[in-house]
Design an enzyme around this catalytic site. Structure first.
Site, short mmCIF file in Angstrom:
data_model
loop_
_atom_site.label_atom_id
_atom_site.label_comp_id
_atom_site.label_asym_id
_atom_site.label_seq_id
_atom_site.Cartn_x
_atom_site.Cartn_y
_atom_site.Cartn_z
N ASP A 100 0.92 -0.97 -0.07
CA ASP A 100 -0.23 0.03 0.08
C ASP A 100 0.92 1.25 0.13
O ASP A 100 1.46 1.74 -1.05
CB ASP A 100 -0.96 -0.14 1.25
CG ASP A 100 -2.11 0.96 1.31
OD1 ASP A 100 -2.01 1.89 0.30
OD2 ASP A 100 -2.47 1.28 2.36
N ASP A 156 -7.40 -8.51 6.07
CA ASP A 156 -8.37 -8.58 7.03
C ASP A 156 -8.88 -7.06 7.34
O ASP A 156 -8.22 -6.08 6.77
CB ASP A 156 -7.70 -8.89 8.38
CG ASP A 156 -6.72 -7.94 9.07
OD1 ASP A 156 -5.76 -7.54 8.46
OD2 ASP A 156 -7.01 -7.63 10.18
#
Ligand code: IMP
Ligand code: MG
Length: 172
Positions: A100, A156
């Site tokens: 990311d 998650d």
């Protein structure tokens, strides 16, 4: 309740894992490889990838967490790079679920480099490009996306959804 929008099916995920494993097996032909997975998100990807590689592998893990409770990185990565495998002079592939900002990988790399491997490359199942702040190696990438918070196949949200076999975008 957030909505789960399908992004990749189980079949598509496995096709990507196969294609990555073919590339990696080909590139490391005649060599062996140490896979270092970044827990916890990498657990299913690493397990699937490792079982498809045709070169001999050793497996170890580091721990990293940057999203403690939600969907935005707090920027501080808590790390534990205490690997037990002797990687001196060996080829290392650092395996991540998703890139990311790049902070996690760029924090881990120097700790691995210090252990004297012959080479280090990075393999990530998803490369999420829009929020990249830290330039990081992207040697093997399964899928590139621009943005969006994904869950499933190990990914998650606050500890949930990891066990979903497909990948979804979580819409809040
Ligand atoms: P980075 O340090 O900002 O590159 O973030 C990488 C880590 O943040 C990954 O290892 C994931 O654990 C987590 N992460 C980033 N994006 C997502 C996402 O869309 N879903 C779930 N976890 C994510
Ligand atoms: Mg992760």
């Amino acid at each position: 309740m957030p909505e789960l929008v399908p992004v990749l099916t189980e079949k598509e995920i496995q096709k990507t894992v196969e294609s990555l494993s073919r590339k990696i097996s080909n590139d490391y032909k005649g060599k062996s490889l140490v896979l270092i997975g970044v827990l916890k998100g990498v657990l299913f990807f690493l397990a699937d990838l490792a079982r498809k590689l045709s070169v001999p592998v050793e497996i170890d893990f580091v721990w990293a967490s940057s999203y403690e409770t939600g969907d935005t990185s707090c920027g501080d990565v808590s790390l534990s790079c205490d690997i037990k495998t002797d990687i001196r002079g060996k080829h290392v592939l650092l395996v991540e679920d998703i890139l990311d900002t790049g902070k996690t990988i760029t924090s881990i790399l120097p700790a691995i480099e210090k252990l004297g491997p012959a080479s280090i490359k990075v393999c990530a199942f998803i490369d999420k490009t829009e929020r990249r702040e830290h330039e990081c190696p992207t040697d093997y990438i399964g899928h590139s996306i621009k943005s969006g918070f994904l869950v499933g196949f190990g990914l998650d949200y606050s500890g949930k959804y990891r066990n979903l076999p497909a990948i979804y975008e979580l819409k809040f």
